[in-house]
Scaffold this motif. Structure first.
Motif, PDB file in Angstrom:
ATOM      1  N   THR A 180       0.454  -1.559  -0.002  1.00  0.00           N
ATOM      2  CA  THR A 180       0.066   0.058  -0.329  1.00  0.00           C
ATOM      3  C   THR A 180       0.548   0.987   0.173  1.00  0.00           C
ATOM      4  O   THR A 180       0.132   2.345  -0.150  1.00  0.00           O
ATOM      5  CB  THR A 180      -1.222   0.319   1.194  1.00  0.00           C
ATOM      6  OG1 THR A 180       0.150  -0.254   3.037  1.00  0.00           O
ATOM      7  CG2 THR A 180      -1.601  -0.824   0.959  1.00  0.00           C
ATOM      8  N   LEU A 192       0.024  -5.810  -1.412  1.00  0.00           N
ATOM      9  CA  LEU A 192      -1.748  -5.786  -2.146  1.00  0.00           C
ATOM     10  C   LEU A 192      -1.663  -7.651  -2.962  1.00  0.00           C
ATOM     11  O   LEU A 192      -0.459  -7.941  -3.486  1.00  0.00           O
ATOM     12  CB  LEU A 192      -1.356  -4.798  -3.401  1.00  0.00           C
ATOM     13  CG  LEU A 192      -1.818  -3.703  -2.467  1.00  0.00           C
ATOM     14  CD1 LEU A 192      -2.032  -2.429  -3.127  1.00  0.00           C
ATOM     15  CD2 LEU A 192      -2.863  -3.050  -1.851  1.00  0.00           C
ATOM     16  N   ASP A 246     -14.895  -5.250  -8.122  1.00  0.00           N
ATOM     17  CA  ASP A 246     -13.733  -5.176  -7.049  1.00  0.00           C
ATOM     18  C   ASP A 246     -12.919  -4.226  -6.606  1.00  0.00           C
ATOM     19  O   ASP A 246     -12.873  -3.562  -4.797  1.00  0.00           O
ATOM     20  CB  ASP A 246     -13.112  -6.146  -6.277  1.00  0.00           C
ATOM     21  CG  ASP A 246     -14.186  -7.697  -6.087  1.00  0.00           C
ATOM     22  OD1 ASP A 246     -15.570  -7.839  -5.770  1.00  0.00           O
ATOM     23  OD2 ASP A 246     -13.746  -8.696  -5.847  1.00  0.00           O
ATOM     24  N   MET A 247     -12.224  -3.997  -7.205  1.00  0.00           N
ATOM     25  CA  MET A 247     -10.940  -2.518  -7.222  1.00  0.00           C
ATOM     26  C   MET A 247     -12.061  -1.471  -6.709  1.00  0.00           C
ATOM     27  O   MET A 247     -11.642  -0.574  -6.366  1.00  0.00           O
ATOM     28  CB  MET A 247     -10.114  -2.291  -8.820  1.00  0.00           C
ATOM     29  CG  MET A 247      -8.719  -3.957  -8.373  1.00  0.00           C
ATOM     30  SD  MET A 247      -8.191  -3.785  -9.674  1.00  0.00           S
ATOM     31  CE  MET A 247      -7.516  -5.561  -8.583  1.00  0.00           C
ATOM     32  N   LYS A 249     -14.674  -0.281  -5.228  1.00  0.00           N
ATOM     33  CA  LYS A 249     -15.091  -0.116  -4.079  1.00  0.00           C
ATOM     34  C   LYS A 249     -13.468   0.462  -3.049  1.00  0.00           C
ATOM     35  O   LYS A 249     -14.254   1.572  -2.098  1.00  0.00           O
ATOM     36  CB  LYS A 249     -14.964  -1.953  -2.979  1.00  0.00           C
ATOM     37  CG  LYS A 249     -16.653  -1.862  -3.999  1.00  0.00           C
ATOM     38  CD  LYS A 249     -16.870  -3.146  -3.601  1.00  0.00           C
ATOM     39  CE  LYS A 249     -17.873  -4.245  -4.402  1.00  0.00           C
ATOM     40  NZ  LYS A 249     -17.593  -5.749  -3.906  1.00  0.00           N
ATOM     41  N   ILE A 250     -12.504   0.449  -3.128  1.00  0.00           N
ATOM     42  CA  ILE A 250     -11.665   1.196  -2.590  1.00  0.00           C
ATOM     43  C   ILE A 250     -11.887   2.318  -2.777  1.00  0.00           C
ATOM     44  O   ILE A 250     -10.715   2.357  -4.471  1.00  0.00           O
ATOM     45  CB  ILE A 250     -10.370  -0.301  -2.575  1.00  0.00           C
ATOM     46  CG1 ILE A 250     -10.500  -2.256  -2.348  1.00  0.00           C
ATOM     47  CG2 ILE A 250      -9.279   0.324  -1.490  1.00  0.00           C
ATOM     48  CD1 ILE A 250      -9.778  -2.662  -2.858  1.00  0.00           C
ATOM     49  N   SER A 253      -5.636   3.387  -2.275  1.00  0.00           N
ATOM     50  CA  SER A 253      -5.441   1.924  -2.729  1.00  0.00           C
ATOM     51  C   SER A 253      -4.195   2.067  -2.348  1.00  0.00           C
ATOM     52  O   SER A 253      -3.093   0.602  -1.906  1.00  0.00           O
ATOM     53  CB  SER A 253      -4.877   0.974  -3.588  1.00  0.00           C
ATOM     54  OG  SER A 253      -4.997   1.669  -4.923  1.00  0.00           O
ATOM     55  N   GLY A 347      -5.897   5.720  -6.071  1.00  0.00           N
ATOM     56  CA  GLY A 347      -6.930   4.114  -6.179  1.00  0.00           C
ATOM     57  C   GLY A 347      -8.272   4.456  -7.218  1.00  0.00           C
ATOM     58  O   GLY A 347      -8.157   6.202  -7.476  1.00  0.00           O
ATOM     59  N   GLY A 349     -11.062   3.665  -7.729  1.00  0.00           N
ATOM     60  CA  GLY A 349     -12.744   4.342  -6.433  1.00  0.00           C
ATOM     61  C   GLY A 349     -12.219   5.804  -6.627  1.00  0.00           C
ATOM     62  O   GLY A 349     -13.520   6.025  -6.391  1.00  0.00           O
ATOM     63  N   LEU A 403      -5.160   2.238   5.093  1.00  0.00           N
ATOM     64  CA  LEU A 403      -4.581   1.572   4.571  1.00  0.00           C
ATOM     65  C   LEU A 403      -3.996   0.067   4.514  1.00  0.00           C
ATOM     66  O   LEU A 403      -3.870  -0.757   3.892  1.00  0.00           O
ATOM     67  CB  LEU A 403      -3.352   1.693   3.810  1.00  0.00           C
ATOM     68  CG  LEU A 403      -4.324   3.131   2.315  1.00  0.00           C
ATOM     69  CD1 LEU A 403      -3.007   3.835   1.586  1.00  0.00           C
ATOM     70  CD2 LEU A 403      -5.235   1.925   2.059  1.00  0.00           C
TER      71      LEU A 403
END
Ligand code: ADP
Ligand code: ASP
Ligand code: MG
Length: 405
Positions: A180, A192, A246-247, A249-250, A253, A347, A349, A403
């Motif tokens: 992170t 990660l 999924d990525m 949503k963060i 990152s 990120g 997101g 994180l």
């Protein structure tokens, strides 16, 4: 049978013991039935040492000569690695960038790969040999040696993987994958399992030196399956892949810092159309990449201050150009600040969330960190700050955006 490109960084080949450990790893992968192409960096500290030598002679060594000098580091490792593989009873052959046909443009010390004539590599593989390629280098149209910029061996590896249509490109380094943030600065940094090409691209270009930015561009463009892992153990590493649902949503990152920046300000530039174009054309024609640009218009005069950042390596040259521009435009003068760092949050997101940048600014303000410049994109926010606050800023941002969880 899979075709795998394995790249080993400086710490992984730091001495002849490490080179022999790498040779064992390579031979083991080949014995499992894979075709393996190896790309190596210079032994740890070697490139820095060569740069130091040149700077003992002059402040601004000629860039063509720097490329001749620096390319020798990876050449040494490639031959030693081939010797170590041969000692284990496998066939191997070392190659320079030129010998495997890595053709680049002519921007010495930061050349871009244009194409790879991989015929020689294919022949070696057909003959059952394990090719070991010296990373970080190629040749230009005049057959002069070029290098790809610091950390460029990653790009050699991914470009070769793309040219050979390899099944996998493994980047072996001294940490277990992409974290992170830099695990050497924040001990709570989390490894990660996977990261998207786009986030990795931002992380790399914003200072996370675990991968060379251009290598991620190649991986994305040619869809090269990429994994970053440690050469010191068998932990699974981080996959760099296409973005998935999924990525998104963060929100944040990763956090990255780049201490390799300098800020140059041209003061009191006449506020008329075409001035910025003039300044940045001059800089671009010297092959210098400008990163952030801020222009302040002062309300009382018809003049403006223009600030921009460049890498430290280019800063002296950029400063000279800025001084010439300043004289030509009758501006008030030029100053340079080399004690700056660019701290960024990244990120995919972020696009769909509000207030991320505000939270970053607020966090820095609470710590008394002054922000000198800001730049944003859909997936990152960067701030230029005093370098003395860089590590603290990374830690608190890592904390505030949770994180470690
Ligand atoms: P190599 O010599 O193997 O190419 P580098 O020194 O270029 O290795 O890159 C690995 C280093 O990158 C790590 O030792 C680590 O300190 C640094 N780094 C910075 N940011 C990150 C990050 N987000 N994840 C992992 N490593 C990072
Ligand atoms: N040896 C070069 C450097 O130190 C290239 C690399 O290691 O990737 O930057
Ligand atoms: Mg590296």
């Amino acid at each position: 049978m899979a075709l795998i490109v394995q790249k080993y960084g400086g710490t992984s080949v730091a001495n002849t013991e490490r080179i022999q450990a790498v040779a064992e790893r390579v031979v083991a992968a080949a014995k499992q039935g894979n075709q393996v192409v190896v790309v190596v960096s210079a032994m740890a500290g070697e490139t820095d040492k060569l740069i130091r030598f040149a700077h003992e002679i002059t402040d601004q060594p000629d860039e063509r000569e720097m490329d001749m000098l620096l390319s020798s580091g990876e050449r040494i490792t490639s031959a030693l690695t081939a010797i170590a593989i041969q000692k284990l009873g496998s066939k191997s052959m070392s190659f320079t960038g030129r010998q495997v046909g890595i053709i680049t443009d002519s921007s010495h010390t930061k050349a871009m790969i244009e194409h790879i004539e991989a015929g020689r590599l294919r022949t070696a593989l057909k003959e059952g040999k394990i090719p070991v390629v010296a990373g970080f280098q190629g040749i230009n149209e005049f057959s002069d040696v070029t290098t790809l910029g610091r950390g460029g061996s990653d790009t050699t590896a991914v470009a070769i993987a793309a040219a050979l249509n390899a099944d996998l490109c493994e980047i072996y380094t001294d940490v277990e994958g992409v974290y992170t943030t830099d695990p050497r600065i924040v001990k709570e940094a989390r490894k990660l399992d996977k990261i998207s090409y786009d986030e990795m691209l931002e992380m790399a270009s914003l200072g996370a030196k675990v991968l060379h930015g251009r290598s991620v561009e190649f991986a994305k463009k040619y869809n090269v399956p990429l994994v970053v892992r440690s050469s010191f153990n068998y932990a699974p590493g981080t996959l760099v892949v296409k973005e998935d649902k999924d990525m998104e949503k963060i929100v944040v990152s990763g956090v990255a810092a780049d201490k390799n920046q300098a800020r140059i300000t041209i003061m009191g530039v006449p506020d008329t159309p075409g001035i910025a174009a003039g300044i940045f054309n001059d800089i671009a024609s010297s092959n210098i990449v400008v990163d952030m640009i801020v222009q302040n218009i002062s309300s009382d005069t018809k003049a403006t201050d223009i600030s921009f950042t460049v890498s430290k390596a280019d800063s002296k040259k950029a400063f000279e150009i800025a001084k010439n521009v300043s004289d030509r435009l009758y501006a008030k003068g030029v100053n340079m600040n080399s004690d700056v760092a660019k701290v960024s949050i990244i990120g995919v997101g972020m696009v769909s969330h509000f207030g991320v940048a505000a939270k970053m600014f607020e966090t820095l303000a609470k710590e008394g960190v002054n922000i000198m410049m800001i730049s944003t994109s859909e997936i990152k926010v960067s701030c230029v700050i005093d370098v003395k606050h860089s590590d603290t800023a990374v830690k608190i941002l890592h904390d505030v955006f949770e994180l470690a969880k």
